[in-house]
Write a protein that holds these residues in place. Sequence first.
Motif, PDB file in Angstrom:
ATOM      1  N   LYS A 147      26.753  58.744  54.333  1.00 19.98           N
ATOM      2  CA  LYS A 147      28.127  58.682  53.847  1.00 19.98           C
ATOM      3  C   LYS A 147      28.492  57.223  53.607  1.00 19.98           C
ATOM      4  O   LYS A 147      28.223  56.366  54.432  1.00 19.98           O
ATOM      5  CB  LYS A 147      29.069  59.307  54.863  1.00 19.98           C
ATOM      6  N   ILE A 148      29.082  56.976  52.450  1.00 21.30           N
ATOM      7  CA  ILE A 148      29.384  55.603  52.053  1.00 21.30           C
ATOM      8  C   ILE A 148      30.890  55.424  51.966  1.00 21.30           C
ATOM      9  O   ILE A 148      31.596  56.280  51.427  1.00 21.30           O
ATOM     10  CB  ILE A 148      28.745  55.287  50.682  1.00 21.30           C
ATOM     11  N   GLU A 149      31.375  54.348  52.499  1.00 22.04           N
ATOM     12  CA  GLU A 149      32.781  53.987  52.357  1.00 22.04           C
ATOM     13  C   GLU A 149      32.866  52.817  51.400  1.00 22.04           C
ATOM     14  O   GLU A 149      32.090  51.865  51.489  1.00 22.04           O
ATOM     15  CB  GLU A 149      33.371  53.600  53.703  1.00 22.04           C
ATOM     16  N   ILE A 150      33.779  52.926  50.484  1.00 22.17           N
ATOM     17  CA  ILE A 150      33.967  51.856  49.502  1.00 22.17           C
ATOM     18  C   ILE A 150      35.386  51.324  49.661  1.00 22.17           C
ATOM     19  O   ILE A 150      36.359  52.094  49.703  1.00 22.17           O
ATOM     20  CB  ILE A 150      33.766  52.365  48.059  1.00 22.17           C
ATOM     21  N   SER A 151      35.513  50.046  49.715  1.00 19.52           N
ATOM     22  CA  SER A 151      36.823  49.395  49.765  1.00 19.52           C
ATOM     23  C   SER A 151      37.032  48.675  48.450  1.00 19.52           C
ATOM     24  O   SER A 151      36.159  47.937  47.983  1.00 19.52           O
ATOM     25  CB  SER A 151      36.899  48.393  50.913  1.00 19.52           C
ATOM     26  N   LEU A 152      38.169  48.906  47.862  1.00 22.65           N
ATOM     27  CA  LEU A 152      38.491  48.255  46.601  1.00 22.65           C
ATOM     28  C   LEU A 152      39.571  47.214  46.883  1.00 22.65           C
ATOM     29  O   LEU A 152      40.667  47.547  47.334  1.00 22.65           O
ATOM     30  CB  LEU A 152      38.994  49.308  45.598  1.00 22.65           C
ATOM     31  N   VAL A 153      39.239  45.985  46.674  1.00 17.51           N
ATOM     32  CA  VAL A 153      40.168  44.887  46.931  1.00 17.51           C
ATOM     33  C   VAL A 153      40.640  44.364  45.579  1.00 17.51           C
ATOM     34  O   VAL A 153      39.831  43.978  44.739  1.00 17.51           O
ATOM     35  CB  VAL A 153      39.480  43.763  47.741  1.00 17.51           C
ATOM     36  N   LEU A 154      41.958  44.372  45.378  1.00 14.74           N
ATOM     37  CA  LEU A 154      42.537  43.945  44.100  1.00 14.74           C
ATOM     38  C   LEU A 154      43.388  42.696  44.318  1.00 14.74           C
ATOM     39  O   LEU A 154      44.150  42.602  45.283  1.00 14.74           O
ATOM     40  CB  LEU A 154      43.406  45.067  43.519  1.00 14.74           C
ATOM     41  N   ASP A 155      43.269  41.783  43.392  1.00 14.42           N
ATOM     42  CA  ASP A 155      44.033  40.535  43.446  1.00 14.42           C
ATOM     43  C   ASP A 155      45.339  40.742  42.663  1.00 14.42           C
ATOM     44  O   ASP A 155      45.313  40.966  41.455  1.00 14.42           O
ATOM     45  CB  ASP A 155      43.206  39.407  42.825  1.00 14.42           C
ATOM     46  N   VAL A 156      46.435  40.704  43.355  1.00  8.10           N
ATOM     47  CA  VAL A 156      47.745  40.857  42.704  1.00  8.10           C
ATOM     48  C   VAL A 156      48.586  39.594  42.861  1.00  8.10           C
ATOM     49  O   VAL A 156      49.817  39.644  42.810  1.00  8.10           O
ATOM     50  CB  VAL A 156      48.496  42.108  43.248  1.00  8.10           C
ATOM     51  N   SER A 157      47.918  38.477  43.012  1.00  5.14           N
ATOM     52  CA  SER A 157      48.637  37.211  43.185  1.00  5.14           C
ATOM     53  C   SER A 157      49.232  36.761  41.846  1.00  5.14           C
ATOM     54  O   SER A 157      48.969  37.351  40.792  1.00  5.14           O
ATOM     55  CB  SER A 157      47.698  36.140  43.751  1.00  5.14           C
ATOM     56  N   GLY A 158      49.978  35.705  41.889  1.00  5.56           N
ATOM     57  CA  GLY A 158      50.647  35.178  40.700  1.00  5.56           C
ATOM     58  C   GLY A 158      49.685  34.773  39.592  1.00  5.56           C
ATOM     59  O   GLY A 158      50.029  34.820  38.409  1.00  5.56           O
ATOM     60  N   MET A 160      47.273  36.390  38.482  1.00  6.90           N
ATOM     61  CA  MET A 160      46.871  37.560  37.701  1.00  6.90           C
ATOM     62  C   MET A 160      47.905  37.913  36.625  1.00  6.90           C
ATOM     63  O   MET A 160      47.647  38.761  35.775  1.00  6.90           O
ATOM     64  CB  MET A 160      46.668  38.772  38.634  1.00  6.90           C
ATOM     65  N   ASN A 161      49.106  37.271  36.637  1.00  5.57           N
ATOM     66  CA  ASN A 161      50.143  37.568  35.652  1.00  5.57           C
ATOM     67  C   ASN A 161      49.798  37.045  34.270  1.00  5.57           C
ATOM     68  O   ASN A 161      50.269  37.570  33.268  1.00  5.57           O
ATOM     69  CB  ASN A 161      51.499  36.996  36.109  1.00  5.57           C
ATOM     70  N   SER A 162      48.981  35.995  34.180  1.00  2.64           N
ATOM     71  CA  SER A 162      48.673  35.414  32.880  1.00  2.64           C
ATOM     72  C   SER A 162      47.604  36.225  32.160  1.00  2.64           C
ATOM     73  O   SER A 162      46.765  36.880  32.778  1.00  2.64           O
ATOM     74  CB  SER A 162      48.219  33.963  33.042  1.00  2.64           C
ATOM     75  N   SER A 163      47.648  36.234  30.846  1.00  8.80           N
ATOM     76  CA  SER A 163      46.670  36.881  29.957  1.00  8.80           C
ATOM     77  C   SER A 163      46.543  38.377  30.239  1.00  8.80           C
ATOM     78  O   SER A 163      45.480  38.960  30.089  1.00  8.80           O
ATOM     79  CB  SER A 163      45.304  36.219  30.066  1.00  8.80           C
ATOM     80  N   SER A 164      47.565  39.014  30.667  1.00  7.75           N
ATOM     81  CA  SER A 164      47.609  40.473  30.918  1.00  7.75           C
ATOM     82  C   SER A 164      46.558  40.943  31.915  1.00  7.75           C
ATOM     83  O   SER A 164      46.072  42.068  31.850  1.00  7.75           O
ATOM     84  CB  SER A 164      47.440  41.250  29.603  1.00  7.75           C
ATOM     85  N   THR A 167      47.874  43.821  34.129  1.00  2.00           N
ATOM     86  CA  THR A 167      48.027  45.029  33.312  1.00  2.00           C
ATOM     87  C   THR A 167      46.673  45.689  33.085  1.00  2.00           C
ATOM     88  O   THR A 167      46.541  46.917  33.136  1.00  2.00           O
ATOM     89  CB  THR A 167      48.682  44.668  31.961  1.00  2.00           C
ATOM     90  N   ASN A 168      45.622  44.904  32.847  1.00  2.00           N
ATOM     91  CA  ASN A 168      44.264  45.434  32.619  1.00  2.00           C
ATOM     92  C   ASN A 168      43.588  45.867  33.922  1.00  2.00           C
ATOM     93  O   ASN A 168      42.699  46.720  33.913  1.00  2.00           O
ATOM     94  CB  ASN A 168      43.386  44.388  31.924  1.00  2.00           C
ATOM     95  N   LEU A 169      44.035  45.273  35.039  1.00  2.00           N
ATOM     96  CA  LEU A 169      43.416  45.586  36.329  1.00  2.00           C
ATOM     97  C   LEU A 169      43.691  47.016  36.760  1.00  2.00           C
ATOM     98  O   LEU A 169      42.804  47.701  37.270  1.00  2.00           O
ATOM     99  CB  LEU A 169      43.913  44.604  37.394  1.00  2.00           C
ATOM    100  N   LYS A 170      44.895  47.494  36.546  1.00  2.00           N
ATOM    101  CA  LYS A 170      45.273  48.833  37.012  1.00  2.00           C
ATOM    102  C   LYS A 170      44.427  49.935  36.375  1.00  2.00           C
ATOM    103  O   LYS A 170      43.870  50.773  37.094  1.00  2.00           O
ATOM    104  CB  LYS A 170      46.767  49.056  36.784  1.00  2.00           C
ATOM    105  N   PRO A 171      44.277  49.995  35.044  1.00  2.00           N
ATOM    106  CA  PRO A 171      43.433  51.064  34.482  1.00  2.00           C
ATOM    107  C   PRO A 171      41.940  50.894  34.836  1.00  2.00           C
ATOM    108  O   PRO A 171      41.219  51.876  35.010  1.00  2.00           O
ATOM    109  CB  PRO A 171      43.650  50.986  32.973  1.00  2.00           C
TER     110      PRO A 171
END
Length: 188
Positions: A147-158, A160-164, A167-171
Amino acid sequence: SANLRKHLSEAGLRRLRAFRQDEEGSLLIFGLFCFVMMLMLSGVALDLMRFEERRTTLQNTIDRASLAAADLQQTLAPKEVVKDYFRKAGLKAPTDEQITVVNGAHGDSRRVSVAVAETVPTWFMKLVGVETLSAPGVSTAEESVGKIEISLVLDVSGSMNSSSRLTNLKPAAKSFVDQIFDSAEEDK
Protein backbone atom coordinates in the motif's frame (compact mmCIF):
# COMPACT_ATOMS: atom_id res chain seq x y z
CA SER A 1 73.90 -77.30 12.64
CA ALA A 2 72.81 -76.30 16.15
CA ASN A 3 76.11 -74.49 16.51
CA LEU A 4 75.51 -72.67 13.22
CA ARG A 5 72.02 -71.59 14.30
CA LYS A 6 73.35 -70.29 17.58
CA HIS A 7 76.09 -68.34 15.76
CA LEU A 8 73.58 -66.85 13.27
CA SER A 9 71.14 -65.83 15.98
CA GLU A 10 73.94 -64.20 18.02
CA ALA A 11 75.17 -62.37 14.91
CA GLY A 12 71.61 -61.26 14.11
CA LEU A 13 71.11 -59.98 17.64
CA ARG A 14 74.41 -58.04 17.49
CA ARG A 15 73.40 -56.44 14.23
CA LEU A 16 69.95 -55.61 15.56
CA ARG A 17 71.49 -53.93 18.65
CA ALA A 18 73.95 -52.01 16.48
CA PHE A 19 71.13 -50.89 14.17
CA ARG A 20 69.03 -49.74 17.12
CA GLN A 21 71.92 -47.75 18.61
CA ASP A 22 73.04 -46.22 15.31
CA GLU A 23 71.55 -42.71 15.01
CA GLU A 24 73.16 -41.85 11.70
CA GLY A 25 70.49 -40.79 9.13
CA SER A 26 67.60 -40.65 11.61
CA LEU A 27 67.08 -36.91 11.08
CA LEU A 28 67.01 -37.46 7.35
CA ILE A 29 64.10 -39.86 7.71
CA PHE A 30 62.29 -37.48 10.07
CA GLY A 31 62.96 -34.55 7.69
CA LEU A 32 61.56 -36.50 4.74
CA PHE A 33 58.48 -37.40 6.77
CA CYS A 34 57.95 -33.71 7.67
CA PHE A 35 58.45 -32.68 4.04
CA VAL A 36 55.82 -35.17 2.83
CA MET A 37 53.38 -33.98 5.51
CA MET A 38 53.93 -30.33 4.49
CA LEU A 39 53.28 -31.24 0.86
CA MET A 40 50.07 -33.03 1.81
CA LEU A 41 48.86 -30.09 3.92
CA SER A 42 49.70 -27.67 1.11
CA GLY A 43 47.67 -29.83 -1.27
CA VAL A 44 44.71 -29.85 1.13
CA ALA A 45 44.95 -26.06 1.40
CA LEU A 46 44.97 -25.78 -2.39
CA ASP A 47 41.87 -27.98 -2.65
CA LEU A 48 40.10 -25.88 -0.02
CA MET A 49 41.02 -22.63 -1.82
CA ARG A 50 39.61 -24.01 -5.09
CA PHE A 51 36.45 -25.09 -3.25
CA GLU A 52 35.97 -21.66 -1.66
CA GLU A 53 36.52 -19.89 -5.00
CA ARG A 54 33.84 -22.05 -6.66
CA ARG A 55 31.44 -21.59 -3.74
CA THR A 56 31.88 -17.80 -3.82
CA THR A 57 31.37 -17.67 -7.59
CA LEU A 58 28.27 -19.83 -7.24
CA GLN A 59 26.82 -17.71 -4.41
CA ASN A 60 27.48 -14.42 -6.22
CA THR A 61 25.81 -15.76 -9.37
CA ILE A 62 22.80 -17.04 -7.43
CA ASP A 63 22.40 -13.69 -5.65
CA ARG A 64 22.56 -11.67 -8.88
CA ALA A 65 20.24 -14.07 -10.71
CA SER A 66 17.56 -14.15 -8.01
CA LEU A 67 17.58 -10.34 -7.71
CA ALA A 68 17.20 -9.90 -11.47
CA ALA A 69 14.46 -12.54 -11.71
CA ALA A 70 12.47 -11.03 -8.81
CA ASP A 71 12.33 -7.62 -10.48
CA LEU A 72 8.68 -6.82 -11.21
CA GLN A 73 9.66 -4.92 -14.35
CA GLN A 74 11.46 -7.99 -15.74
CA THR A 75 9.67 -9.04 -18.94
CA LEU A 76 11.35 -12.46 -19.27
CA ALA A 77 10.28 -15.56 -17.36
CA PRO A 78 12.01 -15.58 -13.94
CA LYS A 79 13.34 -19.14 -14.30
CA GLU A 80 14.86 -18.31 -17.68
CA VAL A 81 16.53 -15.21 -16.20
CA VAL A 82 18.17 -17.36 -13.51
CA LYS A 83 19.34 -19.97 -16.03
CA ASP A 84 20.73 -17.28 -18.32
CA TYR A 85 22.79 -15.79 -15.47
CA PHE A 86 24.29 -19.22 -14.77
CA ARG A 87 25.13 -19.86 -18.42
CA LYS A 88 26.79 -16.47 -18.77
CA ALA A 89 28.85 -17.13 -15.61
CA GLY A 90 30.06 -20.43 -17.07
CA LEU A 91 28.17 -22.52 -14.50
CA LYS A 92 25.76 -25.39 -14.98
CA ALA A 93 22.23 -23.95 -15.07
CA PRO A 94 19.89 -25.09 -12.29
CA THR A 95 16.87 -27.25 -13.05
CA ASP A 96 13.32 -25.92 -12.80
CA GLU A 97 12.93 -27.83 -9.52
CA GLN A 98 15.83 -25.87 -8.00
CA ILE A 99 14.16 -22.52 -8.78
CA THR A 100 10.99 -21.48 -6.94
CA VAL A 101 8.95 -18.51 -8.18
CA VAL A 102 5.97 -17.18 -6.21
CA ASN A 103 4.01 -14.34 -7.80
CA GLY A 104 1.62 -12.12 -5.84
CA ALA A 105 -2.12 -12.33 -6.52
CA HIS A 106 -2.28 -8.92 -8.23
CA GLY A 107 1.18 -8.83 -9.80
CA ASP A 108 2.32 -6.68 -6.90
CA SER A 109 5.05 -9.03 -5.67
CA ARG A 110 7.44 -11.75 -6.81
CA ARG A 111 9.67 -14.01 -4.74
CA VAL A 112 12.42 -16.05 -6.40
CA SER A 113 14.36 -18.71 -4.48
CA VAL A 114 17.28 -20.67 -5.89
CA ALA A 115 18.99 -23.59 -4.12
CA VAL A 116 21.81 -25.45 -5.88
CA ALA A 117 25.01 -27.30 -5.03
CA GLU A 118 28.09 -27.79 -7.17
CA THR A 119 30.45 -30.71 -6.78
CA VAL A 120 34.13 -29.75 -6.79
CA PRO A 121 36.57 -32.61 -7.47
CA THR A 122 39.65 -32.63 -5.25
CA TRP A 123 43.22 -33.01 -6.45
CA PHE A 124 45.12 -33.77 -3.26
CA MET A 125 42.44 -34.65 -0.73
CA LYS A 126 41.56 -37.71 -2.80
CA LEU A 127 44.87 -39.18 -1.59
CA VAL A 128 43.30 -39.43 1.86
CA GLY A 129 39.89 -40.61 0.59
CA VAL A 130 37.98 -37.34 -0.02
CA GLU A 131 37.08 -37.46 -3.72
CA THR A 132 34.80 -34.37 -3.93
CA LEU A 133 33.55 -31.38 -1.95
CA SER A 134 30.00 -30.05 -2.26
CA ALA A 135 29.65 -26.26 -2.61
CA PRO A 136 26.08 -25.27 -1.66
CA GLY A 137 24.39 -22.02 -2.64
CA VAL A 138 20.99 -20.63 -1.60
CA SER A 139 19.43 -17.26 -2.31
CA THR A 140 15.99 -15.67 -2.08
CA ALA A 141 14.99 -12.28 -3.44
CA GLU A 142 11.62 -10.57 -3.27
CA GLU A 143 10.23 -7.40 -4.73
CA SER A 144 6.81 -6.17 -3.70
CA VAL A 145 4.74 -3.05 -3.87
CA GLY A 146 2.48 -2.67 -0.88
CA LYS A 147 0.00 0.00 0.00
CA ILE A 148 1.39 3.35 -1.05
CA GLU A 149 0.66 6.73 0.47
CA ILE A 150 1.19 9.77 -1.67
CA SER A 151 1.44 13.28 -0.30
CA LEU A 152 0.85 16.15 -2.65
CA VAL A 153 2.54 19.35 -1.54
CA LEU A 154 1.43 22.51 -3.36
CA ASP A 155 3.10 25.89 -3.23
CA VAL A 156 0.51 28.62 -2.73
CA SER A 157 2.90 31.37 -1.72
CA GLY A 158 2.91 34.83 -3.25
CA SER A 159 5.48 33.82 -5.88
CA MET A 160 2.87 31.53 -7.49
CA ASN A 161 0.58 34.52 -8.34
CA SER A 162 2.74 35.62 -11.28
CA SER A 163 2.35 34.14 -14.79
CA SER A 164 -0.88 32.32 -13.84
CA ARG A 165 1.05 29.65 -11.95
CA LEU A 166 -1.55 29.23 -9.21
CA THR A 167 -4.35 29.09 -11.78
CA ASN A 168 -2.51 26.32 -13.70
CA LEU A 169 -1.56 24.48 -10.50
CA LYS A 170 -5.12 23.63 -9.48
CA PRO A 171 -6.15 21.68 -12.63
CA ALA A 172 -2.70 19.98 -12.75
CA ALA A 173 -3.09 18.78 -9.15
CA LYS A 174 -6.65 17.57 -9.82
CA SER A 175 -5.49 15.70 -12.95
CA PHE A 176 -2.66 14.03 -11.00
CA VAL A 177 -5.05 12.88 -8.24
CA ASP A 178 -7.54 11.55 -10.81
CA GLN A 179 -4.81 9.57 -12.63
CA ILE A 180 -3.59 8.00 -9.38
CA PHE A 181 -7.09 6.98 -8.27
CA ASP A 182 -8.03 5.64 -11.72
CA SER A 183 -4.95 3.36 -11.89
CA ALA A 184 -5.03 2.17 -8.27
CA GLU A 185 -6.38 -1.24 -7.30
CA GLU A 186 -9.04 -1.51 -4.65
CA ASP A 187 -7.65 -1.17 -1.11
CA LYS A 188 -4.29 0.00 -2.42
